[in-house]
Structure formats: structure tokens, C-alpha cells
Enzyme design. Structure first.
Site, PDB file in Angstrom:
ATOM      1  N   ARG A 187       0.863  -1.182   0.000  1.00 39.97           N
ATOM      2  CA  ARG A 187       0.000   0.000   0.000  1.00 39.97           C
ATOM      3  C   ARG A 187       0.903   1.238   0.000  1.00 39.97           C
ATOM      4  NH1 ARG A 187      -3.343  -2.909  -1.502  1.00 39.97           N
ATOM      5  NH2 ARG A 187      -5.349  -3.453  -0.567  1.00 39.97           N
ATOM      6  N   GLU A 231      -3.553   7.374  -4.116  1.00 36.16           N
ATOM      7  CA  GLU A 231      -3.855   6.947  -5.495  1.00 36.16           C
ATOM      8  C   GLU A 231      -5.350   7.054  -5.777  1.00 36.16           C
ATOM      9  OE1 GLU A 231      -2.173   2.927  -4.905  1.00 36.16           O
ATOM     10  OE2 GLU A 231      -4.194   2.131  -5.302  1.00 36.16           O
ATOM     11  N   HIS A 234      -1.281   0.150  -9.733  1.00 39.39           N
ATOM     12  CA  HIS A 234      -1.899  -0.827  -8.825  1.00 39.39           C
ATOM     13  C   HIS A 234      -2.444  -2.020  -9.611  1.00 39.39           C
ATOM     14  CE1 HIS A 234      -3.924  -1.209  -4.644  1.00 39.39           C
ATOM     15  NE2 HIS A 234      -3.649  -2.393  -5.139  1.00 39.39           N
TER      16      HIS A 234
HETATM   17  C1  8YV Z   1      -6.777  -5.221  -5.606  1.00 39.15           C
HETATM   18  C2  8YV Z   1      -4.951  -5.384  -3.842  1.00 39.15           C
HETATM   19  O1  8YV Z   1      -6.918  -5.432  -6.950  1.00 39.15           O
HETATM   20  O2  8YV Z   1      -5.862  -7.410  -3.106  1.00 39.15           O
HETATM   21  C3  8YV Z   1      -5.382  -6.340  -2.789  1.00 39.15           C
HETATM   22  O3  8YV Z   1      -5.210  -6.017  -1.595  1.00 39.15           O
HETATM   23  O4  8YV Z   1      -4.270  -4.461  -3.567  1.00 39.15           O
HETATM   24  C4  8YV Z   1      -5.350  -5.614  -5.263  1.00 39.15           C
HETATM   25  O5  8YV Z   1      -5.167  -6.954  -5.590  1.00 39.15           O
HETATM   26  C5  8YV Z   1      -7.139  -3.794  -5.291  1.00 39.15           C
HETATM   27  O6  8YV Z   1      -7.063  -3.542  -3.922  1.00 39.15           O
HETATM   28  C6  8YV Z   1      -8.534  -3.438  -5.787  1.00 39.15           C
HETATM   29  O7  8YV Z   1      -9.521  -3.953  -4.954  1.00 39.15           O
END
Ligand code: 8YV
Length: 329
Positions: free
Chosen positions: A242, A271, A289
Site C-alpha cells: 500500500r 492513489e 496498482h
Molecule cells: C486489488 C490489492 O486489486 O488485493 C489487494 O489487496 O491491492 C489488489 O489486488 C485492489 O485492492 C482493488 O480492490
């Protein structure tokens, strides 16, 4: 259409087969074309809904819960759930679910790809070529950092961290060191060829450091100027966790002054806005992302979120609950 069926909201556009799957069980409101609703609009659309399918962008917090007393479950299409105020959800009797496992290998593939692109200067050299600047081949043209055989460091050793460790140890002959809140048991360490070290040792010894830890208030800017200062000047840093974990201003300063060689970032604080200073630094690879973004994996994630909604609202159970204590009430 039966009025007795529960109603659910899909907060962001998902694949048609996922909508169809939900329509077998629920009245479904979805969002074509794909839009990102404000918190107020999300609360308005959630009126009368028992369940919601969210992505990491929608916050399920005290304000939303208070505005939607009929809500029973929020199913996140993500393994990370820092968009959920889980204690508030538990207090309100709302189940949260996430999507672990189905994205582990795909996300680890991308973590390794970003490490490779960062160390071997893939995007920087492509920009150079596209700009018509390549006039002559030379021996040191975009000479980057070695990957195979160099030390891979991993901060956060959950499922995805272990999958990245296996790629490094078994595929690239890398000694792997890691730091985590709790040490893995020896059989897990052996399976991914990783050795536990202190946090300080991790920053000091890694040639390539990958961040895969969950984002919590304690993890905010946990990689800042002091941590970056401990790294080797030849090291690279990759963040697929993150954005808020890294102090981006401190990172930009270190990249500009070549206090570390390069960075690869798939996630950003705030973001989809990106700190404009990052865009001015050549030795950083930036991606929007996409670590879990393959069609099969994103489909599996959305299907798992759908199956959580179905299992909970029709049978009172869930496949991947985050606060299972609300299920027994
Ligand atoms: C997601 C991610 O696609 O799973 C997670 O925690 O960061 C990504 O795989 C994103 O968060 C959208 O929901």
C-alpha cells in the site's frame, strides 16, 4: 423477480459472469458505466441493500455503517482491507470478507516482474528509446543491478511474501532474508528458502527489498528517511503493498541523490493521484496498482467476493470472513 430476495450493490463494475452469478440469488444493482461514487452517493445507493461488493477504493466506516443499518456484509475484492473499519463493522454486526489465496501467485509474479524491471532499468531504457535518444550502443548503456545470486529482502512474510521468496530462492538462486511481526515456523522458512533477520539487518543487507506487509496505522510511513538511509547505495526498493507504507518525499530525495539505485512502485499514497515529484525521477518504475491484474485472477477475486455474499446472505456462512464473530450472533 421475487420481492423476498435480498438486494445487493456492486460498487464498481465487475465482469458480466459475476453479475449473472449474483443475479441467481439477489436483486442486484450495479454500475455500468464504471464510476467511483462519493461516500454520500454510496450510502444512498446502499439503502435497502443487505450486501455490498467493494474494492479497495470504497470506505466502509462508522459514517457509512450508521447511514446503512440494514447492511449485513461487505465483500471486498482484495486481500487487503484497510478500506474497512473492522472494529466498527464488528460493533455494527456487519461481516467483512476479503479474497486471499486466489491472487497469491499472480501478485508474486508481478512483484518479481517489478523487481526485475527496476533492477534492469526496463522502463527507463524504453523511454530513452521511444524518445529517439538511442544513437549508439555502448558497453555501459543502462547497465543495471544484478538480480540472480543477490540478496532478496522481504518485509512482510505472509502468503505473497513467501511466494516471492520462493521465486527468488528457487528460480534466481538468491539468498532470501525477511522480517515480519512474527517469525515463520522452520518448515515454512525452509519451504521458501528464507532466513529471519531484524528489521535493521533487512534494510542494511538486502540488494533488492520488496514490501508486502499489510497497511495498518502502525505501518504508516514505516519506510522513511531513516530506513532508506540504512540501505545500500546499489539497492532497489519495490512496493506492491500500500502506498502509505513508504514516505514518498523521502524516497524521491533518496532516488534523486542516488542514495539507493532505483525503486518500483505499484501503489501510491492518495492513489490514483501520484505525487508529482515521483514523475520527475528517472530511476523509478511506476505502475497503476496492477499486481493482481490478470483476467483469470481478477475474475477469481470477484467470484470469491460474490460467493461470500451468496454464502452469507443465503446460509449464514462465509468462505473468507475477516470478523467471523459476527456470524455467530
Ligand atoms: C486489488 C490489492 O486489486 O488485493 C489487494 O489487496 O491491492 C489488489 O489486488 C485492489 O485492492 C482493488 O480492490
Amino acid at each position: 423477480m421475487s420481492p423476498s430476495r435480498p438486494a445487493v450493490l456492486i460498487a464498481r463494475a465487475v465482469f458480466p459472469e459475476v453479475v449473472e452469478h449474483l443475479r441467481q440469488h439477489f436483486e442486484v444493482e450495479t454500475t455500468p458505466p464504471d464510476v467511483f461514487w462519493s461516500a454520500t452517493e454510496l450510502a444512498e445507493r446502499l439503502q435497502g441493500k443487505s450486501g455490498v461488493m467493494t474494492t479497495g477504493g470504497e470506505r466502509v466506516d462508522r459514517t457509512l455503517l450508521a447511514a446503512c443499518p440494514q447492511l449485513k456484509i461487505a465483500a471486498n475484492i482484495a486481500v487487503g482491507y484497510n478500506n474497512f473499519d473492522l472494529p466498527a463493522m464488528t460493533a455494527a454486526g456487519v461481516l467483512g470478507t476479503n479474497t486471499p489465496d486466489v491472487l497469491t501467485e499472480t501478485t508474486a509474479d508481478f512483484g518479481f516482474a517489478l523487481l526485475m524491471a527496476t533492477a534492469r532499468r526496463v522502463t527507463e531504457s524504453e523511454h530513452f528509446l521511444r524518445a529517439g535518444k538511442w544513437k549508439e550502443w555502448s558497453l555501459d548503456l543502462f547497465a543495471g543491478a544484478e538480480v540472480h545470486g543477490r540478496t532478496l529482502g522481504i518485509l512482510g512474510m505472509g502468503r505473497i511474501g513467501q511466494a516471492i521468496a520462493r521465486r527468488g530462492a528457487l528460480g534466481f538462486g538468491m539468498p532470501v532474508i525477511y522480517h515480519n511481526r512474527s517469525r515463520l515456523d522452520p518448515s515454512k522458512e525452509a519451504a521458501c528458502g528464507a532466513r529471519y533477520v531484524s528489521r535493521d539487518e533487512l534494510f542494511a543487507q538486502a540488494d533488492h527489498l520488496v514490501l508486502v506487509l499489510p497497511y495498518t496505522p502502525q505501518a504508516h510511513h514505516t519506510v522513511g528517511a531513516a530506513e532508506i538511509a540504512r540501505m545500500k547505495p546499489t539497492a532497489t526498493l519495490v512496493n506492491i503493498a500500500r502506498g502509505g507504507i513508504v514516505d514518498e518525499d523521502a524516497l524521491v530525495a533518496a532516488l534523486r541523490e542516488r542514495r539507493i539505485a532505483a525503486a518500483g512502485l505499484d501503489v501510491f499514497e492518495g492513489e490514483p493521484q501520484v505525487n508529482p515529484a515521483l514523475l520527475t525521477v528517472p530511476n523509478v518504475v511506476l505502475t497503476p496498482h496492477i499486481a493482481s491484474a490478470t483476467l483469470p485472477t481478477r475474475t477469481a477475486m470477484a467470484m470469491l467476493a460474490a460467493d461470500n455474499l451468496i454464502a452469507y446472505l443465503t446460509e449464514g456462512r462465509a468462505l473468507t470472513p475477516l470478523n467471523p464473530q459476527v456470524m455467530t450472533r
